[in-house]
Design an enzyme around this catalytic site. Structure first.
Site, PDB file in Angstrom:
ATOM      1  N   GLY A 137      23.299   4.788  38.956  1.00 11.72           N
ATOM      2  CA  GLY A 137      24.571   4.108  38.719  1.00 11.72           C
ATOM      3  C   GLY A 137      24.396   2.620  38.470  1.00 11.72           C
ATOM      4  N   THR A 139      26.000   1.171  35.071  1.00  9.38           N
ATOM      5  CA  THR A 139      27.128   0.818  34.207  1.00  9.38           C
ATOM      6  C   THR A 139      28.466   0.917  34.953  1.00  9.38           C
ATOM      7  N   GLU A 140      29.334  -0.041  34.702  1.00  6.22           N
ATOM      8  CA  GLU A 140      30.686  -0.022  35.283  1.00  6.22           C
ATOM      9  C   GLU A 140      31.723  -0.081  34.164  1.00  6.22           C
ATOM     10  N   SER A 145      26.960  -3.336  28.577  1.00  6.22           N
ATOM     11  CA  SER A 145      25.786  -4.060  28.071  1.00  6.22           C
ATOM     12  C   SER A 145      25.418  -5.230  28.970  1.00  6.22           C
ATOM     13  N   TRP A 169      30.141   6.616  33.154  1.00  4.27           N
ATOM     14  CA  TRP A 169      29.159   7.110  32.181  1.00  4.27           C
ATOM     15  C   TRP A 169      27.855   7.470  32.868  1.00  4.27           C
ATOM     16  N   LEU A 247      14.747   0.709  33.478  1.00  2.40           N
ATOM     17  CA  LEU A 247      15.140   1.008  32.096  1.00  2.40           C
ATOM     18  C   LEU A 247      13.935   0.954  31.164  1.00  2.40           C
ATOM     19  N   GLU A 371      21.126   3.354  27.554  1.00  3.53           N
ATOM     20  CA  GLU A 371      19.836   2.668  27.791  1.00  3.53           C
ATOM     21  C   GLU A 371      19.708   1.419  26.927  1.00  3.53           C
ATOM     22  N   ASP A 375      22.414  -2.544  19.048  1.00  3.20           N
ATOM     23  CA  ASP A 375      22.566  -3.998  18.861  1.00  3.20           C
ATOM     24  C   ASP A 375      21.889  -4.784  19.981  1.00  3.20           C
TER      25      ASP A 375
HETATM   26  P1  TGC Z   1      18.372 -11.685  31.963  1.00  2.00           P
HETATM   27  O1  TGC Z   1      18.778 -13.046  32.472  1.00  2.00           O
HETATM   28  O2  TGC Z   1      17.685 -11.582  30.635  1.00  2.00           O
HETATM   29  O3  TGC Z   1      17.462 -10.960  33.040  1.00  2.00           O
HETATM   30  C1  TGC Z   1      17.803 -10.931  34.423  1.00  2.00           C
HETATM   31  C2  TGC Z   1      16.528 -10.778  35.206  1.00  2.00           C
HETATM   32  O4  TGC Z   1      15.902  -9.541  34.878  1.00  2.00           O
HETATM   33  C3  TGC Z   1      14.602  -9.753  34.330  1.00  2.00           C
HETATM   34  N1  TGC Z   1      14.414  -8.745  33.294  1.00  2.00           N
HETATM   35  C4  TGC Z   1      13.655  -7.681  33.469  1.00  2.00           C
HETATM   36  N2  TGC Z   1      12.876  -7.287  34.484  1.00  2.00           N
HETATM   37  C5  TGC Z   1      12.209  -6.122  34.364  1.00  2.00           C
HETATM   38  N3  TGC Z   1      12.305  -5.359  33.266  1.00  2.00           N
HETATM   39  C6  TGC Z   1      13.096  -5.703  32.226  1.00  2.00           C
HETATM   40  N4  TGC Z   1      13.231  -4.905  31.181  1.00  2.00           N
HETATM   41  C7  TGC Z   1      13.806  -6.914  32.287  1.00  2.00           C
HETATM   42  N5  TGC Z   1      14.670  -7.565  31.467  1.00  2.00           N
HETATM   43  C8  TGC Z   1      15.030  -8.681  32.104  1.00  2.00           C
HETATM   44  C9  TGC Z   1      14.649 -11.176  33.801  1.00  2.00           C
HETATM   45  O5  TGC Z   1      13.356 -11.710  33.720  1.00  2.00           O
HETATM   46  C10 TGC Z   1      15.489 -11.850  34.852  1.00  2.00           C
HETATM   47  O6  TGC Z   1      14.692 -12.042  36.006  1.00  2.00           O
HETATM   48  P2  TGC Z   1      14.929 -13.319  36.955  1.00  2.00           P
HETATM   49  O7  TGC Z   1      13.853 -13.200  37.979  1.00  2.00           O
HETATM   50  O8  TGC Z   1      14.776 -14.512  36.035  1.00  2.00           O
HETATM   51  O9  TGC Z   1      16.310 -13.170  37.501  1.00  2.00           O
HETATM   52  O10 TGC Z   1      19.656 -10.763  32.006  1.00  2.00           O
HETATM   53  P3  TGC Z   1      20.973 -10.800  31.137  1.00  2.00           P
HETATM   54  O11 TGC Z   1      22.105 -10.647  32.089  1.00  2.00           O
HETATM   55  O12 TGC Z   1      20.983 -11.980  30.202  1.00  2.00           O
HETATM   56  O13 TGC Z   1      20.897  -9.447  30.294  1.00  2.00           O
HETATM   57  C11 TGC Z   1      19.882  -9.180  29.388  1.00  2.00           C
HETATM   58  C12 TGC Z   1      20.133  -7.827  28.696  1.00  2.00           C
HETATM   59  C13 TGC Z   1      21.379  -7.854  27.844  1.00  2.00           C
HETATM   60  C14 TGC Z   1      18.928  -7.583  27.813  1.00  2.00           C
HETATM   61  C15 TGC Z   1      20.240  -6.698  29.766  1.00  2.00           C
HETATM   62  O14 TGC Z   1      21.349  -6.876  30.564  1.00  2.00           O
HETATM   63  C16 TGC Z   1      20.297  -5.333  29.155  1.00  2.00           C
HETATM   64  O15 TGC Z   1      19.253  -4.725  28.891  1.00  2.00           O
HETATM   65  N6  TGC Z   1      21.525  -4.753  28.932  1.00  2.00           N
HETATM   66  C17 TGC Z   1      21.666  -3.374  28.497  1.00  2.00           C
HETATM   67  C18 TGC Z   1      22.185  -2.538  29.648  1.00  2.00           C
HETATM   68  C19 TGC Z   1      21.593  -1.156  29.669  1.00  2.00           C
HETATM   69  O16 TGC Z   1      20.590  -0.850  29.017  1.00  2.00           O
HETATM   70  N7  TGC Z   1      22.176  -0.298  30.453  1.00  2.00           N
HETATM   71  C20 TGC Z   1      21.649   1.037  30.642  1.00  2.00           C
HETATM   72  C21 TGC Z   1      22.331   1.743  31.775  1.00  2.00           C
HETATM   73  S1  TGC Z   1      21.449   3.161  32.326  1.00  2.00           S
HETATM   74  C22 TGC Z   1      21.661   4.291  31.125  1.00  2.00           C
HETATM   75  O17 TGC Z   1      22.193   4.054  30.089  1.00  2.00           O
HETATM   76  C23 TGC Z   1      21.094   5.624  31.418  1.00  2.00           C
HETATM   77  S2  TGC Z   1      21.345   6.793  30.210  1.00  2.00           S
HETATM   78  C24 TGC Z   1      20.160   7.869  30.737  1.00  2.00           C
HETATM   79  C25 TGC Z   1      20.105   9.158  30.054  1.00  2.00           C
HETATM   80  O18 TGC Z   1      21.070   9.964  30.168  1.00  2.00           O
HETATM   81  O19 TGC Z   1      19.026   9.432  29.471  1.00  2.00           O
HETATM   82  P1  FAD Z   2      29.813  -2.309  25.567  1.00  2.00           P
HETATM   83  O1  FAD Z   2      28.803  -3.064  26.358  1.00  2.00           O
HETATM   84  O2  FAD Z   2      31.246  -2.590  25.805  1.00  2.00           O
HETATM   85  O3  FAD Z   2      29.492  -2.527  24.025  1.00  2.00           O
HETATM   86  C1  FAD Z   2      30.429  -2.242  22.983  1.00  2.00           C
HETATM   87  C2  FAD Z   2      29.829  -2.737  21.663  1.00  2.00           C
HETATM   88  O4  FAD Z   2      29.655  -4.156  21.734  1.00  2.00           O
HETATM   89  C3  FAD Z   2      28.449  -2.139  21.391  1.00  2.00           C
HETATM   90  O5  FAD Z   2      28.318  -1.877  20.014  1.00  2.00           O
HETATM   91  C4  FAD Z   2      27.488  -3.261  21.793  1.00  2.00           C
HETATM   92  O6  FAD Z   2      26.254  -3.202  21.072  1.00  2.00           O
HETATM   93  C5  FAD Z   2      28.307  -4.478  21.411  1.00  2.00           C
HETATM   94  N1  FAD Z   2      27.912  -5.672  22.169  1.00  2.00           N
HETATM   95  C6  FAD Z   2      27.924  -5.844  23.504  1.00  2.00           C
HETATM   96  N2  FAD Z   2      27.468  -7.059  23.830  1.00  2.00           N
HETATM   97  C7  FAD Z   2      27.152  -7.681  22.668  1.00  2.00           C
HETATM   98  C8  FAD Z   2      26.622  -8.962  22.335  1.00  2.00           C
HETATM   99  N3  FAD Z   2      26.290  -9.857  23.272  1.00  2.00           N
HETATM  100  N4  FAD Z   2      26.449  -9.267  21.032  1.00  2.00           N
HETATM  101  C9  FAD Z   2      26.750  -8.355  20.076  1.00  2.00           C
HETATM  102  N5  FAD Z   2      27.260  -7.137  20.315  1.00  2.00           N
HETATM  103  C10 FAD Z   2      27.440  -6.802  21.602  1.00  2.00           C
HETATM  104  N6  FAD Z   2      24.842   4.206  32.421  1.00  2.00           N
HETATM  105  C11 FAD Z   2      24.260   4.303  33.657  1.00  2.00           C
HETATM  106  O7  FAD Z   2      24.237   3.346  34.426  1.00  2.00           O
HETATM  107  N7  FAD Z   2      23.707   5.492  34.070  1.00  2.00           N
HETATM  108  C12 FAD Z   2      23.703   6.599  33.287  1.00  2.00           C
HETATM  109  O8  FAD Z   2      23.176   7.655  33.698  1.00  2.00           O
HETATM  110  C13 FAD Z   2      24.324   6.535  32.007  1.00  2.00           C
HETATM  111  N8  FAD Z   2      24.427   7.647  31.234  1.00  2.00           N
HETATM  112  C14 FAD Z   2      25.152   7.615  30.080  1.00  2.00           C
HETATM  113  C15 FAD Z   2      25.402   8.802  29.377  1.00  2.00           C
HETATM  114  C16 FAD Z   2      26.198   8.765  28.229  1.00  2.00           C
HETATM  115  C17 FAD Z   2      26.504  10.049  27.512  1.00  2.00           C
HETATM  116  C18 FAD Z   2      26.694   7.538  27.745  1.00  2.00           C
HETATM  117  C19 FAD Z   2      27.511   7.474  26.490  1.00  2.00           C
HETATM  118  C20 FAD Z   2      26.436   6.359  28.428  1.00  2.00           C
HETATM  119  C21 FAD Z   2      25.690   6.389  29.613  1.00  2.00           C
HETATM  120  N9  FAD Z   2      25.493   5.224  30.370  1.00  2.00           N
HETATM  121  C22 FAD Z   2      24.888   5.289  31.606  1.00  2.00           C
HETATM  122  C23 FAD Z   2      26.149   3.978  29.979  1.00  2.00           C
HETATM  123  C24 FAD Z   2      25.445   3.246  28.830  1.00  2.00           C
HETATM  124  O9  FAD Z   2      24.274   2.623  29.263  1.00  2.00           O
HETATM  125  C25 FAD Z   2      26.452   2.239  28.264  1.00  2.00           C
HETATM  126  O10 FAD Z   2      27.438   2.978  27.562  1.00  2.00           O
HETATM  127  C26 FAD Z   2      25.796   1.217  27.348  1.00  2.00           C
HETATM  128  O11 FAD Z   2      24.920   0.382  28.073  1.00  2.00           O
HETATM  129  C27 FAD Z   2      26.831   0.365  26.588  1.00  2.00           C
HETATM  130  O12 FAD Z   2      27.809  -0.106  27.455  1.00  2.00           O
HETATM  131  P2  FAD Z   2      29.383   0.076  27.056  1.00  2.00           P
HETATM  132  O13 FAD Z   2      29.587   1.500  26.732  1.00  2.00           O
HETATM  133  O14 FAD Z   2      30.180  -0.541  28.139  1.00  2.00           O
HETATM  134  O15 FAD Z   2      29.543  -0.736  25.708  1.00  2.00           O
END
Ligand code: TGC
Ligand code: FAD
Length: 392
Positions: A137, A139-140, A145, A169, A247, A371, A375
């Site tokens: 958990g 994402t909220e 993102s 999600w 991640l 993940e 973008d």
């Molecule tokens: P930022 O200031 O860049 O970083 C905060 C702190 O984190 C460190 N860091 C990392 N550490 C380890 N591994 C990485 N990949 C890291 N990336 C960054 C960074 O060095 C910093 O450390 P510190 O010590 O200086 O505090 O953070 P930001 O808030 O500016 O955000 C950067 C950004 C946008 C890249 C990050 O928030 C991001 O990757 N956003 C995307 C969110 C995302 O991927 N969510 C996924 C949710 S889980 C999911 O989707 C599961 S689906 C699974 C499935 O069904 O298969």
């Molecule tokens: P948003 O962050 O609101 O983004 C909307 C749009 O804006 C996107 O096109 C994005 O690229 C764009 N955008 C956002 N920020 C910027 C920027 N700075 N500049 C330009 N464009 C930007 N999460 C978990 O924690 N655990 C899970 O197990 C998990 N499973 C998932 C399973 C499914 C089927 C799905 C659909 C999602 C899941 N997720 C999970 C959540 C997933 O990681 C998020 O949906 C994803 O990170 C995007 O967040 P959001 O949907 O809130 O989109």
């Protein structure tokens, strides 16, 4: 759905880069997918139901914690083996690979890396065998993102923590036995907590009406004054870097998985083009359809090379977050483009459940979003090459 006749493309003889062990692990997973996943997956996807009966088989092929040490029940394999298993599972269905990715990289990985010995011994063997299913958990509703803004929080109540907030999600949420939940403490520092099903105030409503990833269960995690025992806090890492570190591992697996989906679409379209006759010749004998197939195999081959190299770097502990982002972004977009072209090549048949392509295409719309969106990964690459973060 038609019989699974899949033959994996290997245009540049990349099998030569794999060890005998890699090939054995890959072929075992491939055979399992053909026997157990392909015959049932379309029905489960149409019914929007996760095929729970596949869990023991997933555990047997190393789908839960492939790289987690054997002392904790994992398979103790290298990163290329992990990738190959993800490739084969996603060749069957992205939703099944999701369950495997979440369990391995988003639940077992943080418990292994950030947990203590008691937590490792308590949870990892049960997760490796599939006795427990976990979810992650982060994402909220208002923070996708930008997970650093999360609202979910916990307070120190002396003998326990009190957890409040909501996640959405979340893959596997509706039936998960445990959840690794990221929440802020009173100082605003992010920590991981293990929340168990049955804790009072913890509920996991399912998200319905998805057109994508229908064979994977998605839901919310709701925490209403949940009392979490203090021993459930992951003690060895805090801050946003902790969930982002998980991640990295999951995104790497997805980069391989997307190749599996792309290979299945390409292979299906190739066979169809050789058999389907229009204007007195196979459609594969027309230049337009050959262009599509030639471009597909070129892109698959490039992705295979990129990802194999990333696996070598991960085995050496040298892969960066930005390199992983590049592979996740490239390979998922590649797979989505191939799925769209392959679907068109099947004409009307392409929209039916007789073939796997439309299911892959719809699944990949989730894979390109979760993940880290397409973008966000571009922005990670942009930051890496310029030095300027452009998120805010
Ligand atoms: P930022 O200031 O860049 O970083 C905060 C702190 O984190 C460190 N860091 C990392 N550490 C380890 N591994 C990485 N990949 C890291 N990336 C960054 C960074 O060095 C910093 O450390 P510190 O010590 O200086 O505090 O953070 P930001 O808030 O500016 O955000 C950067 C950004 C946008 C890249 C990050 O928030 C991001 O990757 N956003 C995307 C969110 C995302 O991927 N969510 C996924 C949710 S889980 C999911 O989707 C599961 S689906 C699974 C499935 O069904 O298969
Ligand atoms: P948003 O962050 O609101 O983004 C909307 C749009 O804006 C996107 O096109 C994005 O690229 C764009 N955008 C956002 N920020 C910027 C920027 N700075 N500049 C330009 N464009 C930007 N999460 C978990 O924690 N655990 C899970 O197990 C998990 N499973 C998932 C399973 C499914 C089927 C799905 C659909 C999602 C899941 N997720 C999970 C959540 C997933 O990681 C998020 O949906 C994803 O990170 C995007 O967040 P959001 O949907 O809130 O989109």
């Amino acid at each position: 759905m038609r019989p699974d006749l899949f033959q994996a493309p290997d245009y540049y003889l990349l099998d030569d880069l794999l060890t005998e062990e890699h090939k054995l692990i890959r072929d075992t997973a491939r055979a399992w997918v053909k026997k157990e996943v392909s015959p049932v997956i379309e029905d489960f996807a149409q019914r929007a139901e996760f095929p729970k009966h596949l869990v023991p088989g997933l555990a047997e092929i190393g789908g839960f914690g492939p790289y987690i040490p054997t002392e904790y029940g994992g398979a103790g394999l290298d990163q290329i083996s992990y990738g190959l298993i993800m490739q084969e599972i996603e060749r069957g269905d992205s939703g099944i690979r999701s369950t495997s990715s979440v369990q391995s990289s988003l639940v077992m990985y943080p418990i292994w890396k950030y947990g203590n010995e008691d937590q490792r011994n308590k949870y990892l063997p049960k997760l490796a065998s599939g006795e427990f299913i976990g979810c992650f958990g982060l994402t909220e509703p208002d923070y996708g993102s930008n997970p650093g803004g999360m609202i979910t929080n916990f307070k120190d109540m002396g003998d326990h923590y009190l957890l409040n907030g909501a996640k959405m999600w979340i893959s596997n949420a509706p039936f998960a036995d445990i959840a690794v939940v990221w929440a802020k403490n009173e100082e605003g520092r992010i920590h991981g907590l293990i929340v168990e099903r049955g804790m009072e105030g913890f509920s996991t409503p399912e998200t319905h009406n998805k057109w994508s990833l229908r064979a994977s269960a998605t839901g919310e995690l709701i925490f209403d004054n949940v009392k979490v025992p203090k021993e459930n806090l992951l003690p060895n890492k805090s801050g946003l870097g902790a969930p982002l570190g998980c991640l990295d591992s999951a995104r790497y697996g997805i980069a391989w998985g997307a190749i599996g989906a792309a290979m299945d679409c390409y292979d299906t379209a190739l066979r169809y083009s050789q058999e389907r006759v229009q204007f007195d010749k196979p459609i594969g004998a027309t230049q337009l359809q050959q262009k599509k197939l030639a471009e597909m195999i070129t892109e698959i081959t490039k992705a295979q090379l990129l990802t194999w190299r990333l696996g070598v770097l991960r085995n050496e502990g040298r892969a960066t977050t930005a390199q992983i982002s590049m592979a996740k972004r490239n390979n998922v977009a590649m797979a989505l483009d191939i799925a769209r072209d392959a679907r068109q090549m099947l004409g009307g048949m392409g929209i039916t459940g007789e073939y796997s392509i439309m299911r892959h295409m719809m699944n990949l719309e989730s894979v390109v979003t979760y993940e880290g969106t397409h973008d966000i990964h571009l922005l990670i690459t942009g930051m890496d090459v310029t030095g300027f973060p452009a998120f805010k």
